[in-house]
Design a protein around this motif. Structure first.
Motif, short mmCIF file in Angstrom:
data_model
loop_
_atom_site.label_atom_id
_atom_site.label_comp_id
_atom_site.label_asym_id
_atom_site.label_seq_id
_atom_site.Cartn_x
_atom_site.Cartn_y
_atom_site.Cartn_z
N PHE A 57 19.42 21.23 -6.98
CA PHE A 57 19.63 20.41 -8.14
C PHE A 57 18.29 19.95 -8.66
O PHE A 57 17.34 19.80 -7.90
N TYR A 58 18.22 19.70 -9.97
CA TYR A 58 17.01 19.18 -10.59
C TYR A 58 17.39 17.95 -11.42
O TYR A 58 18.40 17.96 -12.11
N VAL A 59 16.56 16.92 -11.33
CA VAL A 59 16.73 15.73 -12.16
C VAL A 59 15.42 15.55 -12.91
O VAL A 59 14.35 15.55 -12.30
N ARG A 60 15.52 15.41 -14.23
CA ARG A 60 14.33 15.16 -15.04
C ARG A 60 14.50 13.82 -15.73
O ARG A 60 15.56 13.52 -16.29
N ALA A 61 13.42 13.02 -15.72
CA ALA A 61 13.45 11.71 -16.35
C ALA A 61 12.17 11.52 -17.16
O ALA A 61 11.09 11.85 -16.69
N GLU A 62 12.32 10.99 -18.37
CA GLU A 62 11.16 10.68 -19.21
C GLU A 62 10.67 9.28 -18.84
O GLU A 62 11.38 8.30 -19.04
N LEU A 63 9.48 9.21 -18.28
CA LEU A 63 8.91 7.95 -17.83
C LEU A 63 7.51 7.78 -18.42
O LEU A 63 6.56 7.44 -17.72
N ALA A 64 7.39 7.99 -19.70
CA ALA A 64 6.09 7.95 -20.37
C ALA A 64 5.40 6.61 -20.16
O ALA A 64 6.03 5.56 -20.22
N GLY A 65 4.11 6.68 -19.90
CA GLY A 65 3.31 5.48 -19.79
C GLY A 65 3.32 4.81 -18.42
O GLY A 65 2.68 3.78 -18.25
N LEU A 66 4.03 5.38 -17.46
CA LEU A 66 4.07 4.78 -16.12
C LEU A 66 2.99 5.40 -15.24
O LEU A 66 2.66 6.58 -15.37
N ASP A 67 2.46 4.59 -14.33
CA ASP A 67 1.57 5.11 -13.30
C ASP A 67 2.41 5.76 -12.22
O ASP A 67 3.46 5.24 -11.83
N ARG A 68 1.94 6.88 -11.73
CA ARG A 68 2.64 7.61 -10.67
C ARG A 68 2.90 6.73 -9.46
O ARG A 68 3.95 6.81 -8.82
N ASP A 69 1.97 5.83 -9.17
CA ASP A 69 2.08 4.96 -7.99
C ASP A 69 3.18 3.91 -8.13
O ASP A 69 3.57 3.29 -7.15
N LYS A 70 3.68 3.70 -9.33
CA LYS A 70 4.71 2.67 -9.55
C LYS A 70 6.12 3.25 -9.60
O LYS A 70 7.06 2.56 -9.93
N ILE A 71 6.25 4.55 -9.26
CA ILE A 71 7.56 5.20 -9.25
C ILE A 71 8.00 5.34 -7.79
O ILE A 71 7.25 5.83 -6.96
N TYR A 98 5.29 14.62 -11.34
CA TYR A 98 5.17 13.75 -12.51
C TYR A 98 4.03 14.29 -13.38
O TYR A 98 2.87 14.16 -13.03
N VAL A 99 4.39 14.94 -14.48
CA VAL A 99 3.40 15.57 -15.35
C VAL A 99 3.69 15.17 -16.79
O VAL A 99 4.82 15.33 -17.27
N ASP A 100 2.68 14.64 -17.47
CA ASP A 100 2.78 14.27 -18.89
C ASP A 100 3.98 13.36 -19.18
O ASP A 100 4.67 13.53 -20.18
N GLY A 101 4.23 12.41 -18.29
CA GLY A 101 5.30 11.45 -18.51
C GLY A 101 6.69 11.92 -18.15
O GLY A 101 7.66 11.20 -18.35
N ILE A 102 6.81 13.13 -17.61
CA ILE A 102 8.11 13.68 -17.21
C ILE A 102 8.15 13.77 -15.68
O ILE A 102 7.32 14.42 -15.07
N LEU A 103 9.14 13.11 -15.10
CA LEU A 103 9.37 13.18 -13.66
C LEU A 103 10.43 14.25 -13.41
O LEU A 103 11.51 14.22 -14.02
N THR A 104 10.12 15.21 -12.54
CA THR A 104 11.08 16.25 -12.16
C THR A 104 11.28 16.16 -10.65
O THR A 104 10.33 16.25 -9.88
N VAL A 105 12.53 15.95 -10.24
CA VAL A 105 12.87 15.86 -8.83
C VAL A 105 13.70 17.09 -8.47
O VAL A 105 14.71 17.38 -9.11
N SER A 106 13.24 17.82 -7.45
CA SER A 106 13.93 19.01 -6.96
C SER A 106 14.66 18.63 -5.67
O SER A 106 14.04 18.14 -4.73
#
Length: 96
Positions: free
Chosen positions: A1-15, A68-76
């Motif tokens: 399964f893949y989940v994609r979330a738009e998280l623009a402007g967030l620091d990777r460390d805060k996810i 997390y690339v260019d504000g898009i989080l992809t979880v595999s």
């Protein structure tokens, strides 16, 4: 399964991502940009948020990966071994 979330402007460390049983939880927080002027109506939301998703089957939590690339989080989320279909070999021969 893949989940994609738009998280623009967030620091990777805060996810924060967690898998417990058949539930995926994504938490993060965005700070209000203080000290950069006053805001009448900010267009970007700020504060903490949390989203939980029920997965249709169990996943192998040891193999979950997130990018997390260019504000898009992809979880595999690969399916757990017991959730995958098992191939049954048909034996040829005489009936007993």
């Amino acid at each position: 399964f893949y989940v994609r979330a738009e998280l623009a402007g967030l620091d990777r460390d805060k996810i924060d991502i967690a898998v417990a049983g058949d539930v995926l939880t994504i938490k993060a927080s965005r700070e209000l940009e203080d000290g950069k002027g006053s805001y009448h109506r900010p267009e970007r939301e700020w504060g903490a948020f949390r989203r939980s998703f029920s997965l249709p089957t169990r996943v192998d939590s040891d193999k979950v990966q997130a990018r997390y690339v260019d504000g898009i989080l992809t979880v595999s989320l690969p399916k757990a071994a017991e959730a995958r279909p098992k191939q049954i070999v048909v034996q040829a021969g005489t009936q007993s």
